[in-house]
Scaffold this motif. Structure first.
Motif, mmCIF file in Angstrom:
data_model
loop_
_atom_site.group_PDB
_atom_site.id
_atom_site.type_symbol
_atom_site.label_atom_id
_atom_site.label_comp_id
_atom_site.label_asym_id
_atom_site.label_seq_id
_atom_site.Cartn_x
_atom_site.Cartn_y
_atom_site.Cartn_z
ATOM 1 N N ALA A 183 24.296 -25.733 5.954
ATOM 2 C CA ALA A 183 23.302 -25.218 6.966
ATOM 3 C C ALA A 183 23.840 -24.434 8.119
ATOM 4 O O ALA A 183 24.731 -24.074 8.333
ATOM 5 C CB ALA A 183 22.753 -26.472 7.254
ATOM 6 N N SER B 227 25.201 -17.744 3.935
ATOM 7 C CA SER B 227 24.023 -18.550 3.635
ATOM 8 C C SER B 227 23.120 -17.806 3.125
ATOM 9 O O SER B 227 21.988 -18.258 2.842
ATOM 10 C CB SER B 227 23.350 -18.872 4.914
ATOM 11 O OG SER B 227 23.439 -17.541 5.651
ATOM 12 N N LYS C 195 18.830 -17.920 -4.338
ATOM 13 C CA LYS C 195 18.260 -17.634 -2.567
ATOM 14 C C LYS C 195 18.280 -18.227 -2.002
ATOM 15 O O LYS C 195 19.511 -19.778 -1.855
ATOM 16 C CB LYS C 195 16.972 -17.834 -2.946
ATOM 17 C CG LYS C 195 16.368 -17.242 -4.086
ATOM 18 C CD LYS C 195 14.299 -17.092 -4.184
ATOM 19 C CE LYS C 195 14.569 -15.534 -4.534
ATOM 20 N NZ LYS C 195 13.847 -14.538 -3.858
ATOM 21 N N PRO C 196 18.597 -17.530 -0.633
ATOM 22 C CA PRO C 196 19.152 -19.331 0.229
ATOM 23 C C PRO C 196 18.889 -20.171 0.482
ATOM 24 O O PRO C 196 19.801 -20.927 0.756
ATOM 25 C CB PRO C 196 18.095 -18.316 1.565
ATOM 26 C CG PRO C 196 18.031 -16.776 1.054
ATOM 27 C CD PRO C 196 18.165 -16.859 0.218
ATOM 28 N N HIS C 197 17.581 -20.566 0.315
ATOM 29 C CA HIS C 197 16.859 -22.020 0.287
ATOM 30 C C HIS C 197 18.216 -23.017 -0.922
ATOM 31 O O HIS C 197 17.806 -24.333 -0.709
ATOM 32 C CB HIS C 197 15.692 -22.373 -0.255
ATOM 33 C CG HIS C 197 14.856 -22.309 -0.931
ATOM 34 N ND1 HIS C 197 14.963 -20.713 -1.904
ATOM 35 C CD2 HIS C 197 14.855 -22.760 -2.137
ATOM 36 C CE1 HIS C 197 14.095 -20.375 -3.542
ATOM 37 N NE2 HIS C 197 14.356 -22.000 -3.724
ATOM 38 N N PHE D 235 21.424 -14.707 2.563
ATOM 39 C CA PHE D 235 20.201 -13.760 3.477
ATOM 40 C C PHE D 235 20.761 -11.851 2.496
ATOM 41 O O PHE D 235 19.695 -11.821 2.601
ATOM 42 C CB PHE D 235 20.387 -14.483 4.990
ATOM 43 C CG PHE D 235 19.462 -13.418 5.317
ATOM 44 C CD1 PHE D 235 18.189 -13.912 5.229
ATOM 45 C CD2 PHE D 235 19.562 -11.991 6.275
ATOM 46 C CE1 PHE D 235 17.489 -13.491 5.526
ATOM 47 C CE2 PHE D 235 18.274 -11.766 6.599
ATOM 48 C CZ PHE D 235 17.163 -12.011 6.430
ATOM 49 N N HIS E 203 13.147 -29.636 3.110
ATOM 50 C CA HIS E 203 12.698 -29.162 2.589
ATOM 51 C C HIS E 203 13.236 -29.374 0.883
ATOM 52 O O HIS E 203 12.028 -29.528 -0.022
ATOM 53 C CB HIS E 203 11.913 -27.720 2.865
ATOM 54 C CG HIS E 203 10.044 -27.535 2.248
ATOM 55 N ND1 HIS E 203 9.809 -27.158 1.333
ATOM 56 C CD2 HIS E 203 9.880 -28.533 3.609
ATOM 57 C CE1 HIS E 203 8.372 -27.423 1.848
ATOM 58 N NE2 HIS E 203 8.325 -28.245 3.189
ATOM 59 N N HIS E 204 14.378 -29.112 0.281
ATOM 60 C CA HIS E 204 15.125 -29.087 -0.544
ATOM 61 C C HIS E 204 15.434 -30.976 -1.409
ATOM 62 O O HIS E 204 15.398 -31.068 -2.133
ATOM 63 C CB HIS E 204 16.428 -28.522 -0.613
ATOM 64 C CG HIS E 204 17.466 -29.397 0.359
ATOM 65 N ND1 HIS E 204 16.859 -29.090 1.653
ATOM 66 C CD2 HIS E 204 18.440 -29.991 0.269
ATOM 67 C CE1 HIS E 204 17.721 -30.111 2.324
ATOM 68 N NE2 HIS E 204 18.633 -30.659 1.596
ATOM 69 N N THR F 288 20.784 -23.055 0.172
ATOM 70 C CA THR F 288 21.167 -24.549 1.425
ATOM 71 C C THR F 288 21.302 -26.053 0.643
ATOM 72 O O THR F 288 21.971 -26.818 1.219
ATOM 73 C CB THR F 288 19.856 -24.371 1.980
ATOM 74 O OG1 THR F 288 19.671 -23.401 2.508
ATOM 75 C CG2 THR F 288 19.892 -25.303 3.757
#
Lengths: 302, 255, 338
Positions: free
Chosen positions: B81, B50, B71-73, B52, B104-105, B76
């Protein structure tokens, strides 16, 4: 060459003040993870206590200067630690008992500092107090390097305090309990350690060192005013953080580093740049090493 | 093509080798399992996938794209997820907000749209809310839409966390010990839920689980790791009978 | 109708305020208290964004205020007033009415950029360490100002009165109260819209669980940047207005003490409550004025009251709730949470 040695001595002296005050921040933080924002003002109160104790001994009892100094050191440390412990008992402990969010304790500390400053201002007025001279200042001059017995005394005291505290924290039972609380404050009482006593002891240690710093500072720069604790306090706090808050070595290294940076800045730039450059350097150090020089990053487990 | 490919991945914490030369590939459309005893490095693998943690060596390829340096996001946003061992919902925001925020993405509007309440903002917000409600409806969580997660029972919190992960619209859903802390009836509900999700959503599920009955029931393919290395993989039947698994993971007890 | 209720009320309030100020029905003193109230509302709501919604502990808000105050003051004086350092006015003073809001906004933008000083370290640091960085940022701003002689250094900078006068000469209206009112409403409005959007809810998500936020698709660095820059930008706007109300600024107005004042307002109102911050800013301004006769003892009494508050109602006036949670009827007039 002479000026270099001279500057190093000055840096060590200022570093000693910062280190002694930073200790109080770092000890309390190490045990309670509380930023005791009132600590700078405890230093200020310490200087005033030193002033009153010394004036009393000097004029009312008519003791000689060196005798006053010998008595003033323990008395100042004692009275200042009373102030620190009172703060803990009256303001912080009730909040801790209620399990309040630590932010509320921080705000309380900030407010307590303001009260100390302004109560002093209200009671004693804005006029500055001149600290009596206790020991005859002797100026030595070795190969162009000028220093005084006072300056040496300050540096020597800081070094002695470091050795002593390091011993207390790493070797004694109470010191180990202090460190244990910082790791897990829930498990510690279960192990039969009287947590409140340890905390009070921490405050005694921290504020008596602030008192000592206050006395030494007043002797070196014999003008006292109520706001003297604010700026030095903030700076000492930042020094503690740069060293890695919660670590005694960090407090000393941070304090001396800050002293050195400030003296170097003044040696090269106009003295008004001192705060600017000192704070900028600290900001950069923190940006690069967010937990300070000795601080250990605690990784969050997921 | 595999949905997820882990290629000779190694991860060190200081001197400790938590994951070592791991090679795993996850095929799309299945429910797969990752097992191993405590401290075997399972969660570390999920944390690496993921985004992290960044692997010390090796690569992770999600749907043909290397996640190195993301980055994690961003990982994602690629469609990965996950849920967490100890539930990590945003406890002081409503269930509905929990579901909406994890989109959010793909919000598709900016700060200025939000402040000016532009057409685009209004359109996207109502779409996001509608999608969130649809998801809650499908998972029959809609009654809790305006509740705070901290007030919900543990089993429901787990379900909300799975719903939150689904609202990302993932291709790969990582479930980190979804049955941990659940009572036996909740475990049955969970098994049915995971099956249902696998059947009804275009998603591949990869789960870490200690409850062997859950793993054996749900997973078509299982990887067993120990000390960060693969010691066995195969169908539940093969895993059940694998001597290495039995000795390393199950000890002397058979299931 | 519901949609326009609040707008109508605000417009009427502004008209009444302007009328009262123009006819001098409310005195100069009362008017200045009202204006400081507005400024405090901007300061406390904007700091609440970082300290309440995002859960950081920023204690250098006054530093950003200083940036806004100085940038807009220098700009305004340069453009519209004769100054011995900056020479004659560059523009026709009658233009000042139109350019003034721009000047305030530029002050805000400058402060937002200064906010990067804190926003960028916040990517890696949280909590206490970030608190130090904000303190350091506050000191750095003050020291920079003190070391620039062109803008008066430690003595301060003035000349803004003539800009305000120029506005009044062009159209005879009480311009400062009007602008303070408008910018106050604008600030609260921007913050409210930001935090009620799904985008803005990323901010409390960081507060409640940063790791979950990052892994569940929230670009935490971007959110931090937006929150810090918005917060410091609005502080800059407040600083700009502050400078023009007083007509004079000096670095001493923007020290840690001022930052502490703003902190107090945030926690008095309640972390994460916008209406709490507005309310506490109003109450706090009144309290400070009421205690003015006490002079220096004021600064013993106010902290003492706060210590009591922390002991007995630490969540502040509102906790993290909003007005309609207490007065449900308000919902009829305005949808607070949408």
């Amino acid at each position: 060459m002479e000026s270099l040695v001279q500057n190093i001595l000055n840096a060590l002296q200022w570093g000693s003040f910062y280190a002694l005050i930073a200790l109080g921040y770092t000890l309390v933080y190490g045990v309670l993870t509380l930023i005791n924002f009132a600590h700078g003002d405890v230093f200020m109160v310490g200087a005033y206590i030193a002033f009153f104790v010394s004036t009393f001994l000097l004029t009312t009892l008519g003791l000689p200067g060196w005798g006053v100094l010998i008595l003033a050191i323990p008395l100042t440390m004692f009275f200042t630690s009373l102030v620190g412990v009172t703060l803990e008992r009256v303001a912080y402990r009730p909040l801790r008992r209620k399990g309040a969010h630590r932010l509320y304790v921080v705000i309380t500390a900030l407010m307590a500092g303001l009260i100390l400053e302004h109560a002093n201002l209200a009671i004693l007025g804005a006029s500055r107090k001149a600290f009596p001279s206790l020991i005859e200042e002797q100026v030595y001059n070795i190969g162009g390097v000028v220093f005084t017995n006072l300056k040496l005394g300050v540096i020597f005291t800081a070094a002695a305090v470091f050795v002593l505290l390091n011993f207390i924290v790493t070797k004694t039972k109470i010191g180990m309990a202090m460190r244990a609380i910082s790791y897990d404050k829930f498990a510690v009482p279960l192990m039969g350690i009287p947590i409140d006593q340890i905390i009070v002891f921490t405050f005694i240690l921290g504020s008596s060192m602030a008192g000592l710093a206050g006395l030494l500072f007043a002797m070196s720069y014999p003008v006292l005013e109520p706001y003297m604790g604010a700026l030095i306090g903030w700076k000492a706090f930042i020094a503690a953080v740069v060293g890695g808050i919660g670590d005694i070595r960090g407090a000393f290294i941070g304090g001396f580093l800050l002293g050195a940076v400030e003296i170097m800045v003044v040696a090269v730039f106009p003295s008004t740049y001192r705060d600017l450059i000192a704070f900028s350097v600290l900001l950069i150090i923190l940006a690069v090493r967010p937990t300070g020089l000795f601080g250990v990053a605690r990784h969050t487990k997921i | 093509m595999s949905l997820l490919e882990i290629k000779s991945m190694t991860h060190r914490f200081g001197g400790l080798k938590a994951v070592s030369e791991l090679n795993i590939s996850i095929e799309p459309g299945r429910v797969e399992g990752l097992i191993g005893h405590n401290g075997a490095g399972k969660t570390t693998v999920f944390n690496l996938v993921s985004g992290f943690y960044t692997p010390t060596e090796g690569n992770i390829i999600v749907d043909g794209q290397d996640t190195g340096g993301l980055k994690p996001h961003q990982v994602t946003a690629l469609g990965v997820a996950r849920t967490f061992q100890n539930i990590r919902l945003w406890k002081d925001m409503t269930v509905l907000d929990n579901i909406r925020i994890s989109q959010h993405h793909r919000l598709g509007y900016s700060f200025f749209d939000a402040v000016m309440r532009t057409k685009r903002y209004m359109k996207r917000e109502s779409e996001i809310t509608a999608e969130a409600y649809k998801l809650l409806e499908e998972l029959s969580l809609v009654d809790f839409a305006n509740e705070y997660p901290k007030n919900l029972p543990y089993g429901t919190q787990r379900k909300v966390e799975i719903a939150r992960a689904l609202s990302v619209k993932p291709k790969l859903l990582l479930l980190d010990e979804p049955a941990a802390g659940l009572n036996s009836s909740d475990v049955v509900t969970l098994i049915n839920l995971v099956k249902w999700i696998s059947d009804n959503f275009p998603v591949t599920i990869w789960m870490i689980e200690h409850h062997m009955d859950v793993v054996m029931e749900l997973c078509s393919h299982i990887v067993c790791i120990d000390f960060g290395e693969t010691i066995a993989e195969g169908t539940p039947e093969e895993i059940r009978n694998n001597p290495a698994v039995i000795s390393a993971y199950l000890g002397d007890d058979n299931i | 109708m519901k949609r326009y209720n609040v707008q109508i009320i605000l417009a009427v309030a502004l008209a009444i305020l302007a009328y009262l100020a123009q006819e001098e029905i409310i005195g100069k003193y009362a008017l200045s208290v009202l204006m400081f109230m507005g400024i405090n509302v901007i300061l406390s709501t904007s700091l609440n964004l970082v300290n309440g919604y995002m859960g950081e502990f920023s204690c250098g808000h006054a530093g950003f205020m200083a940036v806004g105050a100085y940038v807009s003051s220098v700009l305004g004086v340069m453009l519209f007033a004769k100054d011995k350092v900056f020479g004659p006015a560059l523009l026709d003073p009658s233009l000042s009415i139109w350019v003034f809001p721009l000047i305030v906004i530029i002050g805000g933008i400058a402060a937002a950029l200064a906010g990067l000083l804190v926003a960028i370290p916040s990517f890696k640091t949280r909590g206490d360490y970030l608190a130090i960085i904000t303190i350091a940022a506050n000191y750095i701003v003050i020291s920079v100002v003190e070391n620039i002689d062109t803008i008066g250094g430690a003595r301060g900078f003035m000349g803004m009165k003539s800009v305000v006068k120029a506005m009044g000469k062009t159209i005879d209206m009480p311009w400062m109260p009007i602008w303070v009112f408008i910018f106050t409403i604008l600030s609260v409005w921007i913050i409210r819209r930001f935090i009620s959007s799904t985008f803005g809810k990323g901010v409390p998500a960081i507060n409640q669980d940063e790791i979950a936020a990052e892994i569940m698709s929230v670009n935490t660095n971007k959110m931090k940047m937006v929150a810090f820059m918005l917060s410091s930008g609005l502080a800059g706007v407040a600083g700009a207005l502050f400078a023009y109300i007083l007509g004079y600024v000096n670095p001493g107005s923007f020290t840690i003490l001022k930052s502490t004042e703003v902190l107090v307002m945030v926690y008095l109102g309640g972390m994460g409550s916008l209406s709490g911050s507005v309310l506490s800013a109003i109450l706090f301004t009144l309290l400070l004025e009421a205690l003015r006769p006490l002079q220096i003892i004021k600064w013993v009494v106010v902290p003492f009251l706060l210590i009591l508050l922390m002991q007995f109602r630490p969540e502040g006036i509102m906790g993290n709730r909003e007005l309609p949670d207490f007065f449900p009827r308000l919902k009829r007039f305005y949808a607070f949470k949408d």
